[in-house]
Write a protein that holds these residues in place. Structure first.
Motif, PDB file in Angstrom:
ATOM      1  N   SER A 138       0.825  -1.206   0.000  1.00  0.00           N
ATOM      2  CA  SER A 138       0.000   0.000   0.000  1.00  0.00           C
ATOM      3  C   SER A 138       0.862   1.261   0.000  1.00  0.00           C
ATOM      4  O   SER A 138       0.487   2.284  -0.576  1.00  0.00           O
ATOM      5  CB  SER A 138      -0.923   0.001   1.224  1.00  0.00           C
ATOM      6  OG  SER A 138      -1.778  -1.119   1.220  1.00  0.00           O
ATOM      7  N   LEU A 139       2.020   1.190   0.649  1.00  0.00           N
ATOM      8  CA  LEU A 139       2.925   2.338   0.695  1.00  0.00           C
ATOM      9  C   LEU A 139       3.839   2.400  -0.518  1.00  0.00           C
ATOM     10  O   LEU A 139       4.094   3.477  -1.056  1.00  0.00           O
ATOM     11  CB  LEU A 139       3.792   2.264   1.963  1.00  0.00           C
ATOM     12  CG  LEU A 139       3.109   2.537   3.298  1.00  0.00           C
ATOM     13  CD1 LEU A 139       4.073   2.257   4.439  1.00  0.00           C
ATOM     14  CD2 LEU A 139       2.639   3.990   3.360  1.00  0.00           C
ATOM     15  N   SER A 140       4.337   1.224  -0.925  1.00  0.00           N
ATOM     16  CA  SER A 140       5.310   1.173  -2.009  1.00  0.00           C
ATOM     17  C   SER A 140       5.050  -0.073  -2.844  1.00  0.00           C
ATOM     18  O   SER A 140       5.527  -1.165  -2.503  1.00  0.00           O
ATOM     19  CB  SER A 140       6.736   1.144  -1.442  1.00  0.00           C
ATOM     20  OG  SER A 140       7.698   1.013  -2.470  1.00  0.00           O
ATOM     21  N   PRO A 141       4.284   0.045  -3.930  1.00  0.00           N
ATOM     22  CA  PRO A 141       3.921  -1.135  -4.732  1.00  0.00           C
ATOM     23  C   PRO A 141       5.149  -1.932  -5.166  1.00  0.00           C
ATOM     24  O   PRO A 141       6.126  -1.368  -5.671  1.00  0.00           O
ATOM     25  CB  PRO A 141       3.203  -0.523  -5.944  1.00  0.00           C
ATOM     26  CG  PRO A 141       2.651   0.762  -5.432  1.00  0.00           C
ATOM     27  CD  PRO A 141       3.658   1.275  -4.437  1.00  0.00           C
ATOM     28  N   GLN A 192      -4.481   2.564   1.011  1.00  0.00           N
ATOM     29  CA  GLN A 192      -4.055   3.329  -0.157  1.00  0.00           C
ATOM     30  C   GLN A 192      -4.712   4.704  -0.207  1.00  0.00           C
ATOM     31  O   GLN A 192      -4.220   5.617  -0.866  1.00  0.00           O
ATOM     32  CB  GLN A 192      -4.375   2.541  -1.429  1.00  0.00           C
ATOM     33  CG  GLN A 192      -3.438   1.342  -1.625  1.00  0.00           C
ATOM     34  CD  GLN A 192      -3.919   0.385  -2.693  1.00  0.00           C
ATOM     35  OE1 GLN A 192      -4.992   0.571  -3.284  1.00  0.00           O
ATOM     36  NE2 GLN A 192      -3.157  -0.665  -2.944  1.00  0.00           N
ATOM     37  N   GLN A 247       5.091   9.206   4.119  1.00  0.00           N
ATOM     38  CA  GLN A 247       5.086   8.534   2.813  1.00  0.00           C
ATOM     39  C   GLN A 247       3.737   8.580   2.109  1.00  0.00           C
ATOM     40  O   GLN A 247       3.639   8.160   0.951  1.00  0.00           O
ATOM     41  CB  GLN A 247       5.500   7.065   2.987  1.00  0.00           C
ATOM     42  CG  GLN A 247       6.915   6.867   3.493  1.00  0.00           C
ATOM     43  CD  GLN A 247       7.335   5.409   3.462  1.00  0.00           C
ATOM     44  OE1 GLN A 247       7.087   4.705   2.488  1.00  0.00           O
ATOM     45  NE2 GLN A 247       7.977   4.947   4.531  1.00  0.00           N
ATOM     46  N   PRO A 297       2.350   7.752  -3.116  1.00  0.00           N
ATOM     47  CA  PRO A 297       1.485   7.121  -4.119  1.00  0.00           C
ATOM     48  C   PRO A 297       0.769   8.132  -5.019  1.00  0.00           C
ATOM     49  O   PRO A 297       0.564   7.867  -6.212  1.00  0.00           O
ATOM     50  CB  PRO A 297       0.483   6.327  -3.266  1.00  0.00           C
ATOM     51  CG  PRO A 297       1.200   6.073  -1.983  1.00  0.00           C
ATOM     52  CD  PRO A 297       2.024   7.290  -1.750  1.00  0.00           C
ATOM     53  N   THR A 298       0.405   9.289  -4.463  1.00  0.00           N
ATOM     54  CA  THR A 298      -0.266  10.308  -5.283  1.00  0.00           C
ATOM     55  C   THR A 298       0.678  10.862  -6.336  1.00  0.00           C
ATOM     56  O   THR A 298       0.304  11.000  -7.519  1.00  0.00           O
ATOM     57  CB  THR A 298      -0.780  11.449  -4.384  1.00  0.00           C
ATOM     58  OG1 THR A 298      -1.608  10.916  -3.346  1.00  0.00           O
ATOM     59  CG2 THR A 298      -1.568  12.459  -5.193  1.00  0.00           C
ATOM     60  N   ARG A 301       3.316   9.387  -7.509  1.00  0.00           N
ATOM     61  CA  ARG A 301       3.612   8.297  -8.444  1.00  0.00           C
ATOM     62  C   ARG A 301       2.474   8.131  -9.460  1.00  0.00           C
ATOM     63  O   ARG A 301       2.720   7.875 -10.645  1.00  0.00           O
ATOM     64  CB  ARG A 301       3.817   7.013  -7.654  1.00  0.00           C
ATOM     65  CG  ARG A 301       4.016   5.767  -8.493  1.00  0.00           C
ATOM     66  CD  ARG A 301       4.141   4.524  -7.621  1.00  0.00           C
ATOM     67  NE  ARG A 301       4.035   3.330  -8.413  1.00  0.00           N
ATOM     68  CZ  ARG A 301       2.887   2.774  -8.791  1.00  0.00           C
ATOM     69  NH1 ARG A 301       1.739   3.343  -8.431  1.00  0.00           N
ATOM     70  NH2 ARG A 301       2.864   1.676  -9.524  1.00  0.00           N
ATOM     71  N   SER A 302       1.226   8.277  -9.008  1.00  0.00           N
ATOM     72  CA  SER A 302       0.089   8.075  -9.913  1.00  0.00           C
ATOM     73  C   SER A 302       0.087   9.085 -11.054  1.00  0.00           C
ATOM     74  O   SER A 302      -0.390   8.778 -12.159  1.00  0.00           O
ATOM     75  CB  SER A 302      -1.219   8.170  -9.130  1.00  0.00           C
ATOM     76  OG  SER A 302      -1.409   9.482  -8.621  1.00  0.00           O
ATOM     77  N   THR A 337      12.154   6.437  -1.196  1.00  0.00           N
ATOM     78  CA  THR A 337      12.211   5.271  -2.079  1.00  0.00           C
ATOM     79  C   THR A 337      13.645   4.834  -2.366  1.00  0.00           C
ATOM     80  O   THR A 337      13.864   3.910  -3.139  1.00  0.00           O
ATOM     81  CB  THR A 337      11.502   5.567  -3.417  1.00  0.00           C
ATOM     82  OG1 THR A 337      12.132   6.704  -4.056  1.00  0.00           O
ATOM     83  CG2 THR A 337      10.030   5.863  -3.202  1.00  0.00           C
ATOM     84  N   SER A 355      10.994   2.000  -5.787  1.00  0.00           N
ATOM     85  CA  SER A 355       9.840   2.335  -6.616  1.00  0.00           C
ATOM     86  C   SER A 355      10.008   1.740  -8.011  1.00  0.00           C
ATOM     87  O   SER A 355      11.118   1.447  -8.459  1.00  0.00           O
ATOM     88  CB  SER A 355       9.669   3.853  -6.696  1.00  0.00           C
ATOM     89  OG  SER A 355       8.618   4.189  -7.570  1.00  0.00           O
TER      90      SER A 355
END
Length: 572
Positions: free
Chosen positions: A388-391, A415, A467, A471-472, A474-475, A510, A531
């Protein structure tokens, strides 16, 4: 080696230390023999400094304030069933004859069957009763000590141990480890590897439960609190550490493992060449890993097992799956808390796949199988938080278990940045943390035993909050190869200086160590990005590169073809 300390006058079997008005005897009159074995240096002392290179007794403290010995004649209802009367002398002969297969069967099968049949409501017979079953048993110190270890373990597993049980079990461990360590020559004893692992594991477990017991001051009686205040050296952290370090040093296990890894023939020495000492030393390393992890010292925990190799080949030949499952769980958890996510995924993936194959070899409905299944769920919960933090890419077997609704719902919440779900998952998945410092018995803090876990959880949640923005970012980045900072800032609804700070945080969080030493020297590694994408900033432009490695479908089909051929071969 130091000159052996002359043993004090021995006590009659079952006799308890003399007491006067409930006050323990002085340490100088303690009837349990103390070793002068030199303890190796401890890198970090808990609750006070530990002398480096100073000969100290590895078991310290006053005797347990126990009740007077039971007079069996006054308790005719405490009979010994006929099957137990036959079992114990036979068990003693097996240990004396060093018949490992029969010892293992008696230890793992017969003892548990008799426990389920006769001792679900009551403990096993006391030593005073047992010694009457066979001539010479009262003088067999080794068997009596081993029997008492099983006696107290059964109480911990099936009943509620009293404070006397906790003290007396500690005293019995004093006897057991003195028999093993306080000797010029290896003790004439051989036990199954599984029993040796269980001794180390139970020793640390009972220490852990004692820490929790003394921390629940609101539920302690005035007599118990007084006893705890007067006996603060019982189950002392220094005593437990000294036992583990002494076993490791006595067995010369670290030097043996180093030479094995280098492809050289080890010179184990007098004690290290004896299977009992070698196995206890090896399991002592795993016990030290567990203890340091539960104390929150992840660096020292990994350092403790730096010479133990984590590999599929070692797992394939292990005779004690529970020991290696525990090893992988605590190593993986240390990696997780040190933000080494790739190493966490690799470690947990290997052991979760192994558990699926090995769980059939455990005794059904045993506490060990329950523990293994719980650790499997704990590791899956950690992987759910991590992904959830780092796919990350995970093994197919692991991924199929993570698709269970118990994890998918919580992963969806995490997430979205739900800290409450992170806290619930962490509290379930983490080991039981301990504080080596006794509480202030006069101030009676409420639920003091939960403070170490709350503290570690707060550290983890602080890391999660830092962290959550990753994810935001990264998306957005994964859809572009180049992108102006101003454009991303507008997407993120922040100003450009704040975005640059967040991008810097992305790079920092990361960028972690990844092990490159083939399963050993777990603290070493090289800096890599965890990442699946990387970027750099040139002026006001962000340049993005996808670092994800294309999946190799050929390997998957080859494995499935091999399985199909194996099934077809069985059918023919």
């Amino acid at each position: 080696m130091h000159a052996p300390i002359p043993p004090p006058q021995q006590m009659a079997m079952g006799q308890q230390p003399a007491m006067s008005g409930g006050v323990p005897l002085p340490h100088s009159q303690y009837p349990f023999p103390l070793t002068g074995y030199e303890m190796p240096p401890v890198a970090m002392g808990y609750g006070g400094p530990i002398p480096y290179g100073v000969a100290v007794p590895y078991m310290q403290g006053p005797p347990p304030p126990s009740k007077p010995p039971m007079d069996v004649a006054d308790h005719p209802d405490l009979f010994i069933p006929k099957p137990v009367e036959e079992f114990l002398p036979r068990f003693r002969r097996q240990i004396r004859d060093k018949n490992i297969p029969e010892i293992l069967n008696s230890y793992e099968v017969e003892f548990n069957k008799l426990s389920d049949r006769w001792f679900t409501e009551d403990p096993w017979p006391v030593v005073e009763q047992v010694v009457t079953l066979d001539s010479g048993m009262a003088d067999d110190e080794v068997f009596i000590t081993l029997y008492k270890e099983l006696y107290f373990r059964h109480i911990y597993a099936k009943h509620k141990p009293t404070i006397d049980h906790r003290y007396n079990s500690f005293s019995n461990y004093c006897d057991l480890f003195n028999l093993i360590l306080n000797t010029e020559e290896p003790i004439d004893l051989e036990l199954p590897q599984k029993w040796l692992w269980d001794i180390i594991d139970e020793f640390i477990y009972q220490f852990q439960t004692f820490i929790q017991f003394r921390g629940k001051l609101k539920t302690r009686t005035a007599e118990e609190i007084l006893s705890l205040k007067e006996n603060q050296k019982m189950w002392n952290i220094h005593s437990v550490l000294n036992v583990l370090y002494s076993l490791i040093a006595k067995s010369n296990i670290n030097q043996q493992l180093e030479l094995n890894l280098a492809g050289e023939t080890p010179a184990p020495g007098v004690f290290g060449g004896h299977s009992l000492y070698k196995e206890l030393g090896y399991y002592g390393l795993i016990g030290l890993l567990r203890l340091h992890t539960q104390l929150g010292d992840y660096h020292q925990a990994l350092q403790s097992v730096s010479n133990i190799q984590l590999s599929k080949k070692v797992l394939a030949v292990t005779r004690v799956p529970a020991a290696h499952i525990s090893l992988y769980y605590f190593v993986g958890f240390c990696y997780f808390m040190m933000r080494r996510y790739k190493d966490t995924v690799r470690t947990f993936s290997n052991i979760i796949v192994f558990i699926q194959r090995a769980k059939q070899h455990f005794q059904p409905k045993s506490f060990q199988l329950d523990l293994v299944l719980k650790q499997n769920e704990q590791m899956l919960s950690i992987l759910a938080m991590l992904i959830s933090l780092s796919p990350q890419h995970v093994d197919e077997v692991v991924n199929s278990q993570l698709k269970h609704e118990r994890y998918t719902d919580k992963m969806a919440k995490m997430q979205k940045g739900d800290l409450k779900t992170f806290e619930e998952m962490f509290t379930f998945a983490c080991p039981k943390f301990m504080s080596p410092i006794p509480p202030d018995y006069d101030s009676l803090p409420e639920n003091y035993n939960k403070e170490p876990t709350r503290y570690q959880c707060s550290l983890f949640l602080a890391e999660v909050e830092q962290q959550l923005i990753i994810p935001t970012i990264r998306s957005y980045l994964k859809f572009y190869t180049t992108m102006p900072i101003s454009k991303l800032a507008s997407f993120m609804e922040v100003d450009e200086p704040t975005l640059r700070e967040q991008l810097l945080r992305f790079k920092h969080k990361t960028r972690t160590l990844v092990s490159t030493t083939k399963g050993v020297k777990h603290l070493s590694g090289e800096l890599q990005s965890s990442s699946d994408l990387d970027f750099y900033i040139d002026g006001d432009m962000i340049h993005i590169a996808d670092t994800k490695v294309a999946r190799r479908y050929g390997d998957f089909f080859i494995r499935q073809i091999n399985k199909l051929e194996e099934i077809a071969g069985r059918g023919n």
